[in-house]
Structure formats: C-alpha cells, structure tokens
Write an enzyme that holds these catalytic residues in place. Structure first.
Site, short mmCIF file in Angstrom:
data_model
loop_
_atom_site.label_atom_id
_atom_site.label_comp_id
_atom_site.label_asym_id
_atom_site.label_seq_id
_atom_site.Cartn_x
_atom_site.Cartn_y
_atom_site.Cartn_z
CE LYS A 291 -3.46 -2.07 3.09
NZ LYS A 291 -3.98 -2.02 4.48
CD GLU B 55 7.86 -0.66 -3.13
OE1 GLU B 55 7.26 0.21 -2.47
OE2 GLU B 55 7.76 -1.86 -2.89
CG ASP B 56 6.58 2.75 0.35
OD1 ASP B 56 6.97 1.76 -0.30
OD2 ASP B 56 6.01 2.65 1.45
CG ASP C 182 14.29 -2.26 5.02
OD1 ASP C 182 15.47 -2.55 5.25
OD2 ASP C 182 13.46 -2.06 5.91
CE LYS D 188 14.72 2.63 6.93
NZ LYS D 188 14.07 1.72 7.90
CB VAL E 122 10.86 6.73 8.05
CG1 VAL E 122 12.16 7.34 8.50
CG2 VAL E 122 11.08 5.76 6.89
NE ARG F 222 -0.84 1.97 5.09
CZ ARG F 222 0.15 1.13 4.82
NH1 ARG F 222 1.21 1.55 4.17
NH2 ARG F 222 0.09 -0.14 5.19
C1 PRP Z 1 7.42 -1.95 2.33
C2 PRP Z 1 7.71 -1.17 1.05
C3 PRP Z 1 8.23 -2.20 0.12
C4 PRP Z 1 8.93 -3.18 1.05
C5 PRP Z 1 10.38 -2.89 1.02
O1 PRP Z 1 6.16 -2.50 2.22
O2 PRP Z 1 6.56 -0.57 0.53
O3 PRP Z 1 7.23 -2.85 -0.62
O4 PRP Z 1 8.42 -2.96 2.38
O5 PRP Z 1 11.06 -3.75 1.89
P1 PRP Z 1 12.19 -4.74 1.38
O6 PRP Z 1 13.15 -3.92 0.52
O7 PRP Z 1 12.82 -5.20 2.67
O8 PRP Z 1 11.57 -5.86 0.60
P2 PRP Z 1 5.40 -3.12 3.49
O9 PRP Z 1 5.74 -4.57 3.59
O10 PRP Z 1 5.69 -2.26 4.68
O11 PRP Z 1 3.87 -3.01 3.06
P3 PRP Z 1 2.96 -1.72 2.86
O12 PRP Z 1 3.57 -0.94 1.69
O13 PRP Z 1 1.61 -2.27 2.54
O14 PRP Z 1 2.98 -0.92 4.14
#
Ligand code: PRP
Length: 179
Positions: A41, A98-99, A102, A130, A152, A164
C-alpha cells in the site's frame, strides 16, 4: 511509548524532490505511454504526486499487491503477488514505483517477475532508500532520498497501518515516560 515527533523530510522537501524526479523521468521517456506500477500500500501517495508531476506523458497507473509468506520476508526472501496488474505490459515502458527499499527482497522479486512479461523497458523509482539494509542487490534508477536505518512513517508509510496520511516523513522512536 512510540512517538513520531522528529521530522526527517518535510512536505516541501518531498514535493521539491518529486518534481525533480518527474523532470528526470520526462527526459528519459520522451514518448509515452509510460506505465507506473505502484506497489500497495505504501506507494499510493508517492505515485499520486509523481503522476501529477509528469506533464508530457500518457501515464498509465497500475497497482500490484505483494506480501510475504509468514512474517519472514527479509530473511526468507519469499514473497507472493496478492493483486496483479490489470494491463499486459509486454512491449511497454514500465516504471515500478516504491515508497521505500529496505532489504531489496520485494523489489528484486518483483523486477524478475515483471521482466518475464517482456516489457520494452523496466526501471525502478523509489522515494526512499535505506542502502545499509540491503540483503539482495537491486538496480534502482531513480532514488528520492537515501536515508539512515531508522523506522520512518508518513507519506504512505505506516506503523501498524497508522501514519500513512502524514504529508511529511517522520522517525518513529521509543520514549520512556518519567512519570
Ligand atoms: C514496504 C515497502 C516495500 C517493502 C520494502 O512494504 O513498501 O514494498 O516494504 O522492503 P524490502 O526492501 O525489505 O523488501 P510493506 O511490507 O511495509 O507493506 P505496505 O507498503 O503495505 O505498508
């Protein structure tokens, strides 16, 4: 108690960077259509601003849902698609939006998956990166901000589904009460 009182990136900083990214993207894709594939999301706010900052394109918005198997996403690297694209992207210019990146597990999986659908081009734009946390290498063409390894929230990013809606990015941290 968790608080989000430290602002890492203001709304103005984010909006200025989104405009710069959009200008770069416009230069790199002079002819449309361009498919923005937003990952739910967290990327919903960023894709909305980025799409509106793009002027010269036919811009198509697509969404994908991704989730991990169990809670072991970063260690197992097991991800699955919970909502797929509506469009056939074969022969198209595709930008994954992507937001945050990680570990890189989600994006490296998704890039492999979408590449199999034979787009004309496939690149990634992320608002936040990151790099210290990377477990799997990912080629990311456009990065909004490289940030330290802090938790964050805001501008689409959540903690337990909250925050959000904030228009800035804040650091979530633990404080101990003196009372
Ligand atoms: C976050 C973000 C990426 C993912 C990145 O999503 O939006 O999709 O984690 O992490 P990674 O590089 O370790 O794979 P999240 O799982 O928090 O879901 P959301 O966007 O629905 O909050």
């Amino acid at each position: 108690m968790l608080v989000a009182d430290r602002v890492l990136l203001t709304s103005e900083q984010i909006q200025a960077r989104v405009r710069e990214l959009a200008a770069q993207i416009e230069d790199d894709y002079p002819d449309g259509p361009l498919y923005l594939v937003s990952i739910l999301k967290g990327a919903f706010v960023f894709v909305a601003d980025l799409a509106r900052a793009l002027r010269r394109h036919s811009v198509r918005i697509e969404f994908m849902g991704i989730s991990s198997y169990g809670s072991e996403k970063t260690s197992s690297g097991q991800v699955k698609v919970t909502r797929d694209l509506d469009a056939n992207i074969e022969g198209c210019d595709v930008l994954i939006v992507e937001d945050i990146i990680d570990s890189g597990v989600t994006l490296s999986y998704l890039a492999r998956l979408l590449q199999q659908r034979r787009p004309n081009s496939l690149e990634i734009v992320t608002l936040l990166d990151k790099p210290e946390r990377r477990v799997q290498p990912v080629h990311v063409k456009y990065v909004g901000f490289r940030i330290p390894d802090e938790f964050v929230v805001g501008y689409g990013l959540d903690y337990a589904e909250d925050y959000r809606n904030l228009s800035e990015i804040r650091v979530l941290s633990e404080v101990t009460s003196n009372e």
